[in-house]
Design a protein around this motif. Structure first.
Motif, PDB file in Angstrom:
ATOM      1  N   GLU A 147       0.864  -1.291  -0.096  1.00  0.00           N
ATOM      2  CA  GLU A 147       0.090   0.105   0.057  1.00  0.00           C
ATOM      3  C   GLU A 147       0.751   1.250  -0.034  1.00  0.00           C
ATOM      4  O   GLU A 147       2.053   1.210   0.678  1.00  0.00           O
ATOM      5  N   GLN A 148       0.510   2.326  -0.720  1.00  0.00           N
ATOM      6  CA  GLN A 148       1.386   3.392  -0.871  1.00  0.00           C
ATOM      7  C   GLN A 148       0.716   4.546  -0.075  1.00  0.00           C
ATOM      8  O   GLN A 148       0.134   5.593  -0.236  1.00  0.00           O
ATOM      9  N   LYS A 149       1.044   4.232   1.474  1.00  0.00           N
ATOM     10  CA  LYS A 149       0.543   5.139   2.516  1.00  0.00           C
ATOM     11  C   LYS A 149       1.071   6.356   2.382  1.00  0.00           C
ATOM     12  O   LYS A 149       0.331   7.398   3.009  1.00  0.00           O
ATOM     13  N   ARG A 150       2.234   6.793   2.034  1.00  0.00           N
ATOM     14  CA  ARG A 150       2.835   7.934   2.176  1.00  0.00           C
ATOM     15  C   ARG A 150       2.450   8.795   0.954  1.00  0.00           C
ATOM     16  O   ARG A 150       2.644  10.044   1.077  1.00  0.00           O
ATOM     17  N   ARG A 151       1.715   8.090  -0.057  1.00  0.00           N
ATOM     18  CA  ARG A 151       1.490   9.040  -1.295  1.00  0.00           C
ATOM     19  C   ARG A 151       0.708  10.434  -0.900  1.00  0.00           C
ATOM     20  O   ARG A 151       0.867  11.337  -1.572  1.00  0.00           O
ATOM     21  N   GLU A 152      -0.413  10.144   0.034  1.00  0.00           N
ATOM     22  CA  GLU A 152      -1.191  11.387   0.313  1.00  0.00           C
ATOM     23  C   GLU A 152      -0.454  12.481   0.725  1.00  0.00           C
ATOM     24  O   GLU A 152      -0.742  13.717   0.599  1.00  0.00           O
ATOM     25  N   TRP A 153       0.610  12.218   1.717  1.00  0.00           N
ATOM     26  CA  TRP A 153       1.482  13.197   2.354  1.00  0.00           C
ATOM     27  C   TRP A 153       2.151  13.908   1.544  1.00  0.00           C
ATOM     28  O   TRP A 153       2.343  15.279   1.340  1.00  0.00           O
ATOM     29  N   ILE A 154       2.650  12.979   0.100  1.00  0.00           N
ATOM     30  CA  ILE A 154       3.393  13.821  -0.717  1.00  0.00           C
ATOM     31  C   ILE A 154       2.498  14.620  -1.646  1.00  0.00           C
ATOM     32  O   ILE A 154       3.020  15.690  -2.033  1.00  0.00           O
ATOM     33  N   MET A 155       1.216  14.196  -1.944  1.00  0.00           N
ATOM     34  CA  MET A 155       0.560  15.003  -2.843  1.00  0.00           C
ATOM     35  C   MET A 155       0.066  16.042  -2.206  1.00  0.00           C
ATOM     36  O   MET A 155      -0.189  17.223  -2.735  1.00  0.00           O
ATOM     37  N   ALA A 156      -0.387  15.916  -0.867  1.00  0.00           N
ATOM     38  CA  ALA A 156      -0.920  17.115  -0.300  1.00  0.00           C
ATOM     39  C   ALA A 156       0.226  18.412  -0.218  1.00  0.00           C
ATOM     40  O   ALA A 156      -0.252  19.535   0.103  1.00  0.00           O
ATOM     41  N   ARG A 157       1.274  18.196  -0.369  1.00  0.00           N
ATOM     42  CA  ARG A 157       2.109  19.254  -0.183  1.00  0.00           C
ATOM     43  C   ARG A 157       2.121  20.311  -1.682  1.00  0.00           C
ATOM     44  O   ARG A 157       2.948  21.317  -1.556  1.00  0.00           O
TER      45      ARG A 157
END
Lengths: 635, 635
Positions: B72-82
């Motif tokens: 699962e790409q859990k960190r993707r939303e943190w990356i996109m949110a920036r």
């Protein structure tokens, strides 16, 4: 490899270590003392490498091994020649000497068939300790043997002063006189009971090579006599300098006899274990008389050093009450129980001078036990531990008053930042008597890998000055070690001890490292294996991925394959970059300096010239030195 | 244990580590960040112990593992949110990306089926490195995650200041702001490529827990894709904090894709290996363009840190000519060959700022390679090694000018007395950028045991300040490690790193040691196994000699048997010697003082009284505290 001695139940491994041969080196003094060493011959015209050899006659193809007869008593003539011993009839062996149930004649091995009826002790008023001779200014053959043994190839080696010995006084060359002086000062010991004339003398001291000890011995629930003898021979094959028989189960007397008679290395014991057996395992029932009888029994058998927990004094026991792991030394806990039960000072402490009287009559060395050593990181360097250490220092001086040799046992479990304090305090408290430590383990969280957690601590404390490292096997805290565990423990400690020797700057230590690394760089795989502490394992690991015989000469291995082998690439380059080129681009003192534009241009011109040369020379990156001459510096 | 994922060729080990359960801890900040940890429940009412967990979802029984889909790409939303990244179409994979022969579709595994067509990079003019955010004062979710992860149970523990951190600034409690500050200063890194959103963030820095790296990867002569993925999962199960894929053989692109998509830990590579494949293995044919293309290829796949041997400068190459083992780094020897062949400065050095431009667009961290590290004791700390180190320091500052994260690779083979100089010089030269060392090995003479020779050096340099220790397996110098070697290497380095944490005085490090030692003292065998770094091996070793289930609760083991167990004896004694008795006989400051005759008589009277009490109380040596009260001090 595993030659079972077909005539007997006890099989041991004999035959040379792969790639090595036994040599006997005559001592420089010309006294006729001959020292056994192991020589590793190399390929490609490289000089052979001589290494310290603890394995005794078992690796000598010319030796006849008869486990029932025991080893040849080479040292006996030296002992008799001094004229200060007398023969007498040994104490009769009692059934309880072999445990509460007596010897296990049906299930176990027989008593050793070749027990001497007469044994030796000092004549009345005499003292036969090496320390006593040393203090009289006498250089014994044992000291000559040790001097030659410690030197190895030191004479041939250019003096290497690369190391930090933390104040040790390691000589450039070990002379018999140096050995004598170290023994006289108490800074080293040569443990060798006059009733163990089978030994090849060795020294334990901070100014000699770091030694290792292997523990063997049965317990009430595991092991048997034959496998203990096998473990002894197996452990010295891989480098154990001394062996402790820590048996606590049945056949304790017989096991020890088989071991001593067949051991070329000093044997240590903890006599309180056997004494406890004699009183049915009830610590409170121990008496001085029973303990003394046990000392005599073992002295007559030839035990070379005794662990005596005389520093576990009554007032220190309560200091352990708040510990995470209390008292973890078996001997320490037995004595603590005795002290509290009787509310008396330990009889080992009170009778210490009487024990010393016995020690000097047989030349048994003290290994003053650290009964209160820490058994966990939490308990390291605490009040109980150091209280005992200072008492051991006091006892050291008392033993030295009677010229009896002493070493001091040390911890245990100690985090890295507290290791050096142990060494510093030991040197201070015990007047530089040799330190003999168990590990220390630098963390508690890796049962199954405690040979490694303790190897880390052992290498460090060995560097700081510990003279002998007591091995720990992978089974520590979990069970009794088997043969494989013994080997892993010994090799681990051998490498830790060697790492300590290197860091201390022992003049000849680096010879073997350099020879092995050179073999590695030259792709002399067989030399690399043979120079290893464990040639069998090294070759086996190599062959797991590249078993073909051709791979033993290949210029690569399975790690990188032929294309990526950095050593191969470097070899291609080697000759090309001879010294003159080193000066051409940038002197080393200018490395960090920025290059000016002009300098850069100049360098570029030089580089282009070099590039042409490289292509002309057939793109061989390291050329033979004579071909390089014409190239010259780039500017 | 070994659950083969039946749908695919690639099987990995899943399921909880014995005796542990996965927990998800919400960050104190309340931001919703949840951190995975491992909790070990204990018997006897003892509090559970929480340990750092690198194993990812593979040990979570609630997780569904599908190797073909990736994690699962859990960190993707943190990356996109920036809001600072853009999606674009990834570079097309070329046949030569999988080696000179192209991908091995018939003999090997298929390409990873779930490759993203679109990948991320920074929008033009943007910088997505954690260092950049940190320097803007931004605390990212990655930093929050790291803060919670590093603390473990630190909040619950009474502050322990027992340690010597050699000048590190380890905080009592790790806050997200502390993490931000460390990243901003360059003293720590969080390697996590924006194209590897499967990672659980972790930090590498001197003021955090010491980390370990496991190397995997095939070579031209051994290994295959499936076993490399299996080794990755296996290595993180036992504690690898990062994994380097050092593949040099066929399928190099595909292997990396399978590994990254299934890895919850940062993945590092050495891009020059693949670049060399692309030019048919001819170092001289390497160009900046091919190297740059390889960087982009790997950046898009999600590699978290790149080893770049930019410190191997042309003028340093001749300095290696007189070495015993020349250049032992693969990347270093490749670049040395290129430099000499062209007689030009390394393109990695000359193009360094351009490389940095790429790094910051994906948040890839530098691992500045030590291409001139010593490969033998003889070559340790020489001119070539330190010349390169100072260049790495210069490059560190250049990377930091663009806010790109950096760590520095270190040796190698170093005798103990020369280890600290490596750390001191690295701190000085590289402005406290994290040090990442291979070993060092403290002797060359133990092939087959080099996990141990290097573990000794690793524990020491970790204590001195190295932030991450690159493991060495028993196969080092001999062959490619298999699964068993990977585990032994990881556990060895985990214990070395933990020993370093203990010695540095990390506030919560000792919790696990104490819990295990207490379990050992209480004969809670199962707790002792479960608290171990390797519970399976600990239990297996115990059971080899005492396999019965009852032995798991027995108050002894096969080492000593029931009668000689020191811990058992100590337990019998424990309560009796409560504090008041400690004062009665001898205050600790009087330990070394001689006792006068009068004092001795007084003490004897007291002891006799205590002895009576002991007999009255049924000869129980340690009584419960309330029963002791009536006894009182002896005088």
């Amino acid at each position: 490899m595993a030659d079972i001695n077909s005539k007997f139940d006890i099989g041991v491994t004999t035959g040379p270590i792969r790639g090595s041969r036994k040599v006997q080196i005559g001592a420089k003094s010309g006294s006729g003392v001959r020292v056994a060493m192991r020589e590793i011959d190399l390929e490609g015209g490289e000089p052979s490498v001589r290494v310290y050899d603890t394995s005794g006659p078992y690796t000598d193809p010319d030796a006849t091994i008869d486990i029932r007869a025991g080893l040849e008593q080479k040292r006996r003539e030296w002992i008799m020649a001094r004229g200060d011993v007398e023969e007498y009839t040994a104490r009769e062996v009692k059934p309880e000497d072999n445990g509460q149930l007596g010897p296990d004649r049906s299930g176990g091995v027989p008593a050793f068939p070749n027990v001497a009826k007469k044994v030796l002790r000092a004549k009345p008023g005499m003292n036969v300790s090496q320390m006593h001779y040393a203090r009289q200014g006498i250089i014994t053959p044992e000291m000559e043997y040790v001097a030659e043994r410690e030197n190895l190839g030191r004479e041939q080696v250019r003096r290497e002063l690369d190391g930090n010995s933390w104040g040790a006084e390691i000589p450039e060359y070990v002379t018999p006189e140096f050995v004598r002086d170290e023994i006289a000062r108490g800074r080293a010991i040569i443990p060798n009971n006059i009733n163990h004339p089978e030994t090849e003398p060795m020294a334990i001291g901070r100014n000699f090579l770091v030694k290792i000890n292997a523990n063997i011995g049965n317990s009430a629930v595991a092991s048997d006599v034959a496998s203990e003898v096998d473990k002894m021979v197996w452990s010295i094959r891989w480098g154990a300098d001394t062996v402790m028989d820590l048996s606590t189960g049945r056949n304790i007397h017989d096991t020890r006899e088989w071991i001593i008679r067949n051991s070329p290395v000093p044997i240590g014991t903890v006599p309180i274990y056997q004494a406890l057996e004699k009183v049915g395992g009830i610590a409170e029932d121990l008496t001085w008389e029973i303990f003394r009888d046990t000392l005599i029994e073992q002295a007559e058998q030839g035990v070379d050093y005794f662990t005596i927990h005389a520093g576990v004094r009554l007032p220190y026991v309560p200091m352990t009450a708040k510990r995470v792991t209390g008292i973890v030394s078996r001997g320490g806990s037995i004595m603590a129980k005795w002290c509290l039960a009787h509310h008396k000072e330990s009889f080992l402490y009170e009778r210490f001078d009487e024990i010393t009287e016995i020690m000097k009559a047989y030349d048994i060395a003290y290994s003053l036990g650290d009964g209160l050593r820490p058994g966990s990181i939490a308990d390291a360097n605490d009040e109980a531990q150091f209280a005992e250490l200072y008492t051991l220092g006091e006892l050291t001086k008392r033993a030295w008053e009677q010229d009896v040799q002493v070493m001091i046992e040390g911890p245990g479990h100690v985090p890295m930042h507290k290791i050096k304090e142990n060494m510093d305090k030991q040197l201070e408290a015990c007047g530089e008597a040799p330190f003999y430590t168990l590990g220390p383990l630098v963390t508690d969280i890796a049962p199954g890998y405690d040979h490694i957690t303790s190897g880390i601590g052992a290498a460090q404390i060995g560097w700081y000055g510990t003279a002998m490292l007591c091995y720990v096997t992978p089974k520590e805290h979990l069970g009794l070690p088997d043969r494989d565990d013994v080997k892993v423990g010994v090799v681990t400690y051998k490498l830790a001890a060697h790492a300590a020797d290197l860091a201390k700057g022992h003049p000849a230590a680096k010879v073997r490292d350099d020879a092995l690394s050179k073999a590695r760089f030259d792709f002399r795989w067989r030399d690399q294996f043979n120079l290893s502490l464990d040639p069998d394992t090294a070759e086996q690991y190599h062959d797991q991925t590249l078993p073909a015989e051709g791979a033993k000469t290949a210029h690569f291995c399975s790690m990188c394959g032929p294309k990526f082998c950095s050593m191969k690439i470097t070899q291609e380059v080697r000759e090309f970059a001879a010294k003159q080129n080193s000066d051409s681009y940038l002197a080393s003192e200018n490395i960090k300096r920025e290059t000016s534009a002009e300098e850069a241009e100049e360098a570029r011109a030089g580089m282009e010239k070099m590039s042409e040369v490289y292509r002309e020379k057939g793109e061989q990156l390291y050329l033979p030195e004579d071909e390089v001459d014409g190239v010259g510096p780039a500017q």
